[in-house]
Motif scaffolding. Structure first.
Motif, PDB file in Angstrom:
ATOM      1  N   UNK A 223       0.726  10.045   6.950  1.00  0.00           N
ATOM      2  CA  UNK A 223       2.154  10.263   6.680  1.00  0.00           C
ATOM      3  C   UNK A 223       2.273  10.533   5.190  1.00  0.00           C
ATOM      4  N   UNK A 224       2.813  11.660   4.826  1.00  0.00           N
ATOM      5  CA  UNK A 224       2.840  12.058   3.422  1.00  0.00           C
ATOM      6  C   UNK A 224       3.884  11.260   2.644  1.00  0.00           C
ATOM      7  N   UNK A 225       3.716  11.273   1.325  1.00  0.00           N
ATOM      8  CA  UNK A 225       4.673  10.598   0.462  1.00  0.00           C
ATOM      9  C   UNK A 225       6.080  11.145   0.591  1.00  0.00           C
ATOM     10  N   UNK A 226       6.263  12.487   0.548  1.00  0.00           N
ATOM     11  CA  UNK A 226       7.611  13.029   0.729  1.00  0.00           C
ATOM     12  C   UNK A 226       8.239  12.657   2.064  1.00  0.00           C
ATOM     13  N   UNK A 227       7.419  12.568   3.132  1.00  0.00           N
ATOM     14  CA  UNK A 227       7.970  12.169   4.422  1.00  0.00           C
ATOM     15  C   UNK A 227       8.469  10.734   4.386  1.00  0.00           C
ATOM     16  N   UNK A 228       7.686   9.845   3.773  1.00  0.00           N
ATOM     17  CA  UNK A 228       8.127   8.462   3.636  1.00  0.00           C
ATOM     18  C   UNK A 228       9.340   8.375   2.714  1.00  0.00           C
TER      19      UNK A 228
ATOM     20  N   UNK B  65       6.477   8.400  -7.656  1.00  0.00           N
ATOM     21  CA  UNK B  65       5.020   8.538  -7.607  1.00  0.00           C
ATOM     22  C   UNK B  65       4.547   8.105  -6.215  1.00  0.00           C
ATOM     23  N   UNK B  66       4.711   8.985  -5.250  1.00  0.00           N
ATOM     24  CA  UNK B  66       4.570   8.617  -3.844  1.00  0.00           C
ATOM     25  C   UNK B  66       3.106   8.496  -3.425  1.00  0.00           C
ATOM     26  N   UNK B  67       2.892   7.765  -2.346  1.00  0.00           N
ATOM     27  CA  UNK B  67       1.569   7.577  -1.762  1.00  0.00           C
ATOM     28  C   UNK B  67       1.615   7.925  -0.274  1.00  0.00           C
ATOM     29  N   UNK B  68       0.429   7.906   0.330  1.00  0.00           N
ATOM     30  CA  UNK B  68       0.318   8.251   1.741  1.00  0.00           C
ATOM     31  C   UNK B  68      -0.102   7.043   2.562  1.00  0.00           C
TER      32      UNK B  68
ATOM     33  N   UNK C 147      -6.054   3.032  -3.064  1.00  0.00           N
ATOM     34  CA  UNK C 147      -6.404   4.446  -3.048  1.00  0.00           C
ATOM     35  C   UNK C 147      -5.337   5.220  -2.282  1.00  0.00           C
ATOM     36  N   UNK C 148      -5.055   6.435  -2.748  1.00  0.00           N
ATOM     37  CA  UNK C 148      -4.109   7.298  -2.051  1.00  0.00           C
ATOM     38  C   UNK C 148      -4.873   8.048  -0.963  1.00  0.00           C
ATOM     39  N   UNK C 149      -4.731   7.679   0.307  1.00  0.00           N
ATOM     40  CA  UNK C 149      -5.588   8.238   1.355  1.00  0.00           C
ATOM     41  C   UNK C 149      -5.320   9.715   1.609  1.00  0.00           C
TER      42      UNK C 149
ATOM     43  N   UNK D  96       0.815  -1.216   0.000  1.00  0.00           N
ATOM     44  CA  UNK D  96       0.000   0.000   0.000  1.00  0.00           C
ATOM     45  C   UNK D  96       0.844   1.259   0.000  1.00  0.00           C
ATOM     46  N   UNK D  97       2.151   1.145   0.119  1.00  0.00           N
ATOM     47  CA  UNK D  97       2.983   2.348   0.045  1.00  0.00           C
ATOM     48  C   UNK D  97       3.495   2.573  -1.366  1.00  0.00           C
ATOM     49  N   UNK D  98       2.974   1.836  -2.339  1.00  0.00           N
ATOM     50  CA  UNK D  98       3.433   1.993  -3.712  1.00  0.00           C
ATOM     51  C   UNK D  98       2.248   1.887  -4.668  1.00  0.00           C
TER      52      UNK D  98
END
Length: 590
Positions: A384-389, A427-430, A274-276, A242-244
């Motif tokens: 937790x945002x994509x850039x943070x991860x 292509x980051x996710x949350x 889904x990107x939450x 789910x993180x990709x």
């Protein structure tokens, strides 16, 4: 489904409890603000590791004397090698340019490598907490990577000096332009120059023909169109992490895992997560399990009535989630709606951990203090945002993703030429706050899955209940899910396990299409209730082979299948639309 809603009537609480909650809320917001200055890393964790190292060093005078002697001997060896101009056998990619082999650069590189070896030795002190020892080694390596001679640019890097002479300084001008572009991107402005080639889902990647055949709040289920007249009776159901975005497994046509499986005669279903956003803050692991796995399995049973079972496959965290689901479905009466789901014919785990006692480099950044800080950060916006991860992964691999990249872009003036895998990686996710906190605590901190304590619908599940054959893949250079950690499934499940160790890393080792040069793998099957083999014993007995593990998995699936049926076309529902669906295009400003 949980959503962050407030009841109209708030239960009365005591003044003491109100004061406690108010204080906790204030401290949480303070920590979230301070986390921005520390790049999301817990300064308390770092301080505890540093204190642990310093106190143990101070209490071991003999070790201090030994390290001091080692430093002196290293300096003498370095001086002797420099005087005699002895070349160093160096395969470090930072120093492959010929200029590093000559004076005055060669002695500098030699001294730097001696310092790396000394600090690696100095951070291995008896008595330290294992986690603190790993942290001390990690942060020492981070500092040394920052201080590498290769990062000295025009003044100390012979490659940069040579490039500057050859281009009459145009590399520095290009580097300045790249730096300006980076600054504009970091501040939300459009880049000055568009990328040479953008890989867009549905246009360049994720273009295998198919349809969205089911959708819920959390996932879209994609079914891909058959390319063969007949297909295997059991469909393949893939659960990505789910993180990709799911198209890591459906990149360009020549390296699409999904397309290759379809061409081999498999009916392929895959989840698109889904990107939450803020409204999903209270989604938890149970939601991901039920809406991600169980609900879509029920949809597959309804869509493919001629298949009584499915081959289930999970990648990375999707594999961890699938293993939880498989354990729950293997125990009669565990899942209330189990009669609506198809049976699992086999379970395949790709670079997926089920025992988190040795989680690799990610474990360096995960402890109680760090998780608490992440929870405070997520409480601000509910995710937790994509850039943070992405920043965490970048920090773990700063040598390649920060310093070497800065050298190429800023000093050598080179523009990055992304490929489809690199485009997917950006292509980051949350991750919803509750789910991510629960995952980190239950899996990383408490290791509940491996210890048979992970709850599903009120009862703990055990991987020992799984009785269907398993195909498990680890990759040789995986820093996210080290293969020796993935291998621990042998201790947890008593069923037949075919384990594959393939070349490559966490992503490139899985996306390893047939025909890719220099690929190899080793494979060995342990029968159900077979004897335990250590990792070393397994390597000694496993059969090494050249090529892609994909072909071995295909043959394994056929061997565990029940024949073929006519090709199945996906259901066409205009309300759902064609693949790659809607969720894969979701992007939110962070």
């Amino acid at each position: 489904m949980k959503v962050p809603m407030k009841d109209n009537v708030t239960p009365a609480i005591s003044a003491e409890e109100h004061a406690r909650r108010t204080a906790t809320q204030f401290d949480s917001r303070l920590h979230a603000a301070l986390a921005k200055a520390s790049s999301g890393l817990s300064p308390i964790s770092l301080a505890l590791a540093g204190m642990d190292w310093a106190l143990h060093l101070a209490s071991q005078p003999a070790q201090v004397a030994r390290l001091a002697t080692a430093a002196q001997q290293s300096a003498l060896h370095w001086w002797a090698d420099t005087l005699h101009n002895r070349p160093e056998d160096d395969n470090d990619p930072r120093f492959l340019h010929p200029g590093w082999k000559h004076w005055p650069w060669a002695p500098v590189v030699h001294a730097y490598h001696e310092a790396e070896a000394w600090w690696d030795d100095a951070t291995r002190l008896r008595g330290m907490e294992p986690h603190h020892q790993e942290m001390a080694r990690f942060y020492a390596r981070q500092w040394l990577d920052m201080l590498s001679p290769s990062n000295t640019g025009l003044w100390g890097n012979p490659e940069v000096r040579e490039r500057t002479r050859e281009t009459l300084g145009s590399n520095l001008v290009n580097g300045w332009i790249n730096a300006l572009d980076n600054w504009r991107q970091q501040h939300g402005l459009a880049p000055v120059r568009p990328s040479e080639h953008e890989y867009r889902p549905g246009r360049d990647v994720a273009i295998t023909p198919g349809r969205v055949v089911h959708r819920n709040h959390l996932t879209e289920l994609l079914q891909f169109s058959p390319t063969t007249a007949s297909v295997q009776r059991e469909p393949v159901f893939i659960v990505p992490s789910w993180i990709m975005k799911y198209y890591i497994l459906d990149l360009s046509p020549q390296n699409s895992f999904v397309k290759w499986l379809t061409d081999q005669g498999h009916t392929v279903f895959i989840l698109s997560w889904r990107n939450p956003d803020e409204t999903d803050a209270l989604l938890d692991m149970a939601d991901y399990l039920h809406e991600g796995v169980f609900d879509n399995l029920a949809a597959i049973k309804a869509l493919v009535p001629d298949a009584e079972a499915v081959h289930a496959c999970g990648y990375c965290l999707g594999g961890t989630l699938l293993s939880i689901a498989a354990a729950a479905l293997s125990r009669p009466g565990q899942i209330e709606q189990a009669h609506l789901l198809p049976a699992l014919k086999t379970v395949t785990l790709l670079a997926a951990e089920t025992d988190f006692t040795e989680p690799g480099e990610m474990g360096v950044l995960i402890d109680e203090s760090q998780v608490s800080l992440l929870e405070d950060m997520m409480a601000e916006r509910g995710f937790l945002s994509g850039p943070q991860m992405g920043g965490a992964f970048q920090y773990l691999h700063s040598r390649e993703l920060v310093w070497s990249q800065a050298l190429r872009e800023l000093w050598l003036g080179e523009n990055e030429h992304p490929n489809d895998l690199m485009a997917w990686n950006s292509d980051t996710t949350r991750m919803p706050a509750v789910m991510h906190s629960e995952y980190l605590r239950r899996c990383y901190l408490r290791n509940e899955l491996a210890e048979g304590r992970f709850p599903v619908e009120g009862r703990a599940v055990s991987l020992a209940d799984i009785r269907v054959p398993m195909f498990v893949v680890g990759t040789e250079k995986d820093h996210v899910s080290p293969w020796k950690s993935v291998y621990k499934i042998h201790r947890l499940a008593d069923t037949e396990i075919t384990f594959v160790l393939t070349s490559g890393g966490h992503n490139a080792g899985i996306v390893s299409e047939p025909g890719h040069p220099n690929r190899h793998y080793a494979m060995l099957t342990r029968p159900a209730d077979g004897p335990w083999l250590t990792c070393g014993d397994w390597q000694a007995q496993a059969m090494p082979q050249d090529g892609s593990w994909w072909t071995a998995w295909h043959q394994w699936l056929i061997g565990h299948g029940s024949g073929t049926v006519p090709g199945r076309l996906p259901l066409e529902d205009e309300a759902l639309g064609p693949a790659p669906g809607h969720y894969v295009h979701q992007h939110y400003l962070d």
